[in-house]
Design a protein around this motif. Structure first.
Motif, PDB file in Angstrom:
ATOM      1  N   LEU A  31      33.729  42.314  50.844  1.00 41.85           N
ATOM      2  CA  LEU A  31      33.245  43.469  50.090  1.00 41.85           C
ATOM      3  C   LEU A  31      33.964  44.736  50.532  1.00 41.85           C
ATOM      4  O   LEU A  31      34.360  45.570  49.695  1.00 41.85           O
ATOM      5  CB  LEU A  31      31.736  43.610  50.293  1.00 41.85           C
ATOM      6  CG  LEU A  31      31.052  44.749  49.520  1.00 41.85           C
ATOM      7  CD1 LEU A  31      31.176  44.530  48.018  1.00 41.85           C
ATOM      8  CD2 LEU A  31      29.574  44.841  49.923  1.00 41.85           C
ATOM      9  N   PHE A  32      34.150  44.894  51.835  1.00 42.68           N
ATOM     10  CA  PHE A  32      34.845  46.072  52.347  1.00 42.68           C
ATOM     11  C   PHE A  32      36.297  46.099  51.874  1.00 42.68           C
ATOM     12  O   PHE A  32      36.840  47.154  51.527  1.00 42.68           O
ATOM     13  CB  PHE A  32      34.783  46.087  53.871  1.00 42.68           C
ATOM     14  CG  PHE A  32      35.336  47.331  54.493  1.00 42.68           C
ATOM     15  CD1 PHE A  32      34.632  48.519  54.434  1.00 42.68           C
ATOM     16  CD2 PHE A  32      36.563  47.312  55.138  1.00 42.68           C
ATOM     17  CE1 PHE A  32      35.139  49.679  55.013  1.00 42.68           C
ATOM     18  CE2 PHE A  32      37.076  48.463  55.712  1.00 42.68           C
ATOM     19  CZ  PHE A  32      36.365  49.647  55.656  1.00 42.68           C
ATOM     20  N   ALA A  33      36.933  44.921  51.840  1.00 43.64           N
ATOM     21  CA  ALA A  33      38.311  44.835  51.347  1.00 43.64           C
ATOM     22  C   ALA A  33      38.383  45.247  49.887  1.00 43.64           C
ATOM     23  O   ALA A  33      39.275  46.004  49.482  1.00 43.64           O
ATOM     24  CB  ALA A  33      38.849  43.420  51.537  1.00 43.64           C
ATOM     25  N   ALA A  34      37.447  44.762  49.090  1.00 47.52           N
ATOM     26  CA  ALA A  34      37.470  45.040  47.651  1.00 47.52           C
ATOM     27  C   ALA A  34      37.203  46.512  47.356  1.00 47.52           C
ATOM     28  O   ALA A  34      37.818  47.091  46.449  1.00 47.52           O
ATOM     29  CB  ALA A  34      36.440  44.170  46.937  1.00 47.52           C
ATOM     30  N   ILE A  35      36.317  47.140  48.125  1.00 50.82           N
ATOM     31  CA  ILE A  35      35.932  48.523  47.845  1.00 50.82           C
ATOM     32  C   ILE A  35      36.922  49.528  48.426  1.00 50.82           C
ATOM     33  O   ILE A  35      37.286  50.510  47.766  1.00 50.82           O
ATOM     34  CB  ILE A  35      34.517  48.802  48.390  1.00 50.82           C
ATOM     35  CG1 ILE A  35      33.488  47.973  47.620  1.00 50.82           C
ATOM     36  CG2 ILE A  35      34.176  50.285  48.301  1.00 50.82           C
ATOM     37  CD1 ILE A  35      32.076  48.091  48.160  1.00 50.82           C
ATOM     38  N   ALA A  36      37.368  49.272  49.647  1.00 52.79           N
ATOM     39  CA  ALA A  36      38.107  50.314  50.364  1.00 52.79           C
ATOM     40  C   ALA A  36      39.577  50.017  50.616  1.00 52.79           C
ATOM     41  O   ALA A  36      40.332  50.940  50.941  1.00 52.79           O
ATOM     42  CB  ALA A  36      37.413  50.581  51.708  1.00 52.79           C
ATOM     43  N   ASN A  37      40.020  48.775  50.494  1.00 51.66           N
ATOM     44  CA  ASN A  37      41.370  48.442  50.951  1.00 51.66           C
ATOM     45  C   ASN A  37      42.298  47.868  49.886  1.00 51.66           C
ATOM     46  O   ASN A  37      43.493  47.740  50.138  1.00 51.66           O
ATOM     47  CB  ASN A  37      41.279  47.440  52.117  1.00 51.66           C
ATOM     48  CG  ASN A  37      40.772  48.086  53.387  1.00 51.66           C
ATOM     49  OD1 ASN A  37      41.536  48.644  54.149  1.00 51.66           O
ATOM     50  ND2 ASN A  37      39.461  48.006  53.599  1.00 51.66           N
ATOM     51  N   ILE A  38      41.789  47.515  48.735  1.00 48.28           N
ATOM     52  CA  ILE A  38      42.649  46.988  47.673  1.00 48.28           C
ATOM     53  C   ILE A  38      42.853  48.086  46.628  1.00 48.28           C
ATOM     54  O   ILE A  38      41.888  48.522  45.996  1.00 48.28           O
ATOM     55  CB  ILE A  38      42.031  45.740  47.017  1.00 48.28           C
ATOM     56  CG1 ILE A  38      41.870  44.633  48.069  1.00 48.28           C
ATOM     57  CG2 ILE A  38      42.894  45.254  45.864  1.00 48.28           C
ATOM     58  CD1 ILE A  38      41.195  43.376  47.543  1.00 48.28           C
ATOM     59  N   PRO A  39      44.076  48.552  46.433  1.00 51.69           N
ATOM     60  CA  PRO A  39      44.343  49.641  45.466  1.00 51.69           C
ATOM     61  C   PRO A  39      44.379  49.107  44.036  1.00 51.69           C
ATOM     62  O   PRO A  39      45.440  48.940  43.442  1.00 51.69           O
ATOM     63  CB  PRO A  39      45.710  50.154  45.917  1.00 51.69           C
ATOM     64  CG  PRO A  39      46.386  48.963  46.511  1.00 51.69           C
ATOM     65  CD  PRO A  39      45.298  48.141  47.155  1.00 51.69           C
ATOM     66  N   TRP A  40      43.236  48.877  43.470  1.00 52.19           N
ATOM     67  CA  TRP A  40      43.151  48.246  42.153  1.00 52.19           C
ATOM     68  C   TRP A  40      43.900  49.026  41.076  1.00 52.19           C
ATOM     69  O   TRP A  40      44.428  48.433  40.133  1.00 52.19           O
ATOM     70  CB  TRP A  40      41.680  48.098  41.737  1.00 52.19           C
ATOM     71  CG  TRP A  40      40.871  47.262  42.664  1.00 52.19           C
ATOM     72  CD1 TRP A  40      39.986  47.685  43.607  1.00 52.19           C
ATOM     73  CD2 TRP A  40      40.896  45.831  42.765  1.00 52.19           C
ATOM     74  NE1 TRP A  40      39.438  46.623  44.282  1.00 52.19           N
ATOM     75  CE2 TRP A  40      39.970  45.462  43.782  1.00 52.19           C
ATOM     76  CE3 TRP A  40      41.591  44.819  42.093  1.00 52.19           C
ATOM     77  CZ2 TRP A  40      39.736  44.144  44.147  1.00 52.19           C
ATOM     78  CZ3 TRP A  40      41.347  43.502  42.451  1.00 52.19           C
ATOM     79  CH2 TRP A  40      40.433  43.173  43.464  1.00 52.19           C
ATOM     80  N   SER A  41      43.961  50.331  41.220  1.00 50.55           N
ATOM     81  CA  SER A  41      44.556  51.154  40.156  1.00 50.55           C
ATOM     82  C   SER A  41      46.049  50.907  39.972  1.00 50.55           C
ATOM     83  O   SER A  41      46.586  51.149  38.884  1.00 50.55           O
ATOM     84  CB  SER A  41      44.319  52.638  40.446  1.00 50.55           C
ATOM     85  OG  SER A  41      44.913  53.005  41.685  1.00 50.55           O
ATOM     86  N   ILE A  42      46.745  50.444  41.016  1.00 46.02           N
ATOM     87  CA  ILE A  42      48.184  50.215  40.894  1.00 46.02           C
ATOM     88  C   ILE A  42      48.533  48.745  40.739  1.00 46.02           C
ATOM     89  O   ILE A  42      49.703  48.382  40.714  1.00 46.02           O
ATOM     90  CB  ILE A  42      48.937  50.802  42.108  1.00 46.02           C
ATOM     91  CG1 ILE A  42      48.542  50.039  43.386  1.00 46.02           C
ATOM     92  CG2 ILE A  42      48.671  52.290  42.264  1.00 46.02           C
ATOM     93  CD1 ILE A  42      49.383  50.414  44.589  1.00 46.02           C
ATOM     94  N   LEU A  43      47.517  47.895  40.653  1.00 46.51           N
ATOM     95  CA  LEU A  43      47.753  46.451  40.547  1.00 46.51           C
ATOM     96  C   LEU A  43      47.638  46.000  39.098  1.00 46.51           C
ATOM     97  O   LEU A  43      46.974  46.628  38.272  1.00 46.51           O
ATOM     98  CB  LEU A  43      46.751  45.683  41.413  1.00 46.51           C
ATOM     99  CG  LEU A  43      46.719  46.031  42.912  1.00 46.51           C
ATOM    100  CD1 LEU A  43      45.712  45.138  43.630  1.00 46.51           C
ATOM    101  CD2 LEU A  43      48.102  45.887  43.536  1.00 46.51           C
ATOM    102  N   SER A  44      48.288  44.914  38.826  1.00 49.46           N
ATOM    103  CA  SER A  44      48.219  44.314  37.486  1.00 49.46           C
ATOM    104  C   SER A  44      48.199  42.806  37.648  1.00 49.46           C
ATOM    105  O   SER A  44      48.954  42.232  38.447  1.00 49.46           O
ATOM    106  CB  SER A  44      49.423  44.729  36.641  1.00 49.46           C
ATOM    107  OG  SER A  44      49.402  44.046  35.402  1.00 49.46           O
ATOM    108  N   PHE A  45      47.355  42.148  36.856  1.00 52.11           N
ATOM    109  CA  PHE A  45      47.235  40.692  36.930  1.00 52.11           C
ATOM    110  C   PHE A  45      47.706  40.032  35.636  1.00 52.11           C
ATOM    111  O   PHE A  45      47.323  38.903  35.328  1.00 52.11           O
ATOM    112  CB  PHE A  45      45.782  40.318  37.262  1.00 52.11           C
ATOM    113  CG  PHE A  45      45.334  40.881  38.591  1.00 52.11           C
ATOM    114  CD1 PHE A  45      45.664  40.240  39.771  1.00 52.11           C
ATOM    115  CD2 PHE A  45      44.628  42.069  38.658  1.00 52.11           C
ATOM    116  CE1 PHE A  45      45.275  40.762  40.996  1.00 52.11           C
ATOM    117  CE2 PHE A  45      44.235  42.605  39.881  1.00 52.11           C
ATOM    118  CZ  PHE A  45      44.555  41.941  41.052  1.00 52.11           C
ATOM    119  N   GLN A  46      48.564  40.754  34.909  1.00 58.92           N
ATOM    120  CA  GLN A  46      49.241  40.182  33.749  1.00 58.92           C
ATOM    121  C   GLN A  46      50.495  39.471  34.242  1.00 58.92           C
ATOM    122  O   GLN A  46      51.348  40.074  34.886  1.00 58.92           O
ATOM    123  CB  GLN A  46      49.622  41.288  32.755  1.00 58.92           C
ATOM    124  CG  GLN A  46      48.440  42.054  32.191  1.00 58.92           C
ATOM    125  CD  GLN A  46      47.534  41.182  31.339  1.00 58.92           C
ATOM    126  OE1 GLN A  46      48.000  40.242  30.687  1.00 58.92           O
ATOM    127  NE2 GLN A  46      46.239  41.474  31.347  1.00 58.92           N
TER     128      GLN A  46
END
Length: 244
Positions: A31-46
């Motif tokens: 949960l801590f990784a998902a909230i604070a450590n993964i920069p979702w805004s610059i990632l893409s899963f396409q």
């Protein structure tokens, strides 16, 4: 440590390292990784996006790292709390305080694990630039973890030592007050012995740490800042070399 406990309490030692809630630690880490450590805004899963592989790698690496951190902290906190409970049950001998050092050694080992993790933090930021974001979560998790894992195993023993020390000092003060202050040999010898005993008691340490353990704690505290300073010097040297 078993020698400090009565037979009925020695069974508690068998619970060391037997963490029953390890999954909770792993889930908190994820949960801590998902909230604070993964920069979702610059990632893409396409799959056709150039950052697709990078995105998968980032999510996997951060999730694995913080899941392991959560597991490790759950294990260390379990042992710390168990030692806290045992600290209320051990037999305290003010003249054999070295026998209590295992409580300090346990906290020291847990501290070293966290310090080691903090020391290698610069490896994620070798790009000739110091950025606080690469260190902030390691510090926010690591520093409180060090304080908890160091103090909790020793706290109950520390309280016991302080209580016994106060009781013994009070008893000696009562004996001094009741002892004759005349100058005959017997009175002088008894009074001097009581005063020497009081002085010895007053200078007794109140933590299950001898000088060698305390000096190692001071050394371990210095490891992360020295490692970070060394990494900064290396980055500056590389930057200077590449710049000509």
């Amino acid at each position: 440590m078993a020698t400090l406990l009565t037979d009925e309490h020695q069974a508690l030692l068998e619970r060391m390292d037997r963490v029953t809630y390890w999954l909770v630690g792993v889930l908190f880490g994820l949960l801590f990784a998902a909230i604070a450590n993964i920069p979702w805004s610059i990632l893409s899963f396409q799959p056709d996006n150039p950052v697709f592989v990078f995105s998968l790698t980032m999510v996997f690496a951060q999730s694995l790292t913080w899941a392991m951190v959560g597991l490790l902290l759950a294990w260390a906190e379990h042992n710390a709390y168990l030692l806290y409970r045992l600290g209320h049950l051990v037999k305290i001998d003010l003249f054999k305080l070295d026998s209590l050092n295992p409580f300090g050694q346990s906290g020291l080992r847990s501290m070293l694990i966290v310090v080691g993790a903090l020391a290698i933090t610069p490896l994620q930021a070798i790009d000739q630039e110091f950025r606080w974001i690469n260190y902030q979560y390691a510090v926010l998790v690591g520093v409180p973890a060090i304080l908890v894992l160091m103090l909790v195993p020793m706290w109950s023993v520390h309280q016991q030592i302080r209580c016994r020390k106060r009781e013994e000092l009070k008893r000696v003060d009562t004996e001094i007050g009741a002892t004759s202050h005349s100058l005959d040999d017997n009175s002088l010898n008894r009074l001097n012995a009581l005063l020497a005993r009081r002085k010895h008691l007053a200078h007794l340490r109140e933590w299950p740490l001898d000088f060698s353990l305390f000096s190692r704690i001071v050394f371990y505290v210095l490891i992360p800042p020295l490692a970070w300073a060394g990494a900064a010097v290396v980055e500056l040297a590389i930057d200077s070399y590449l710049a000509g």
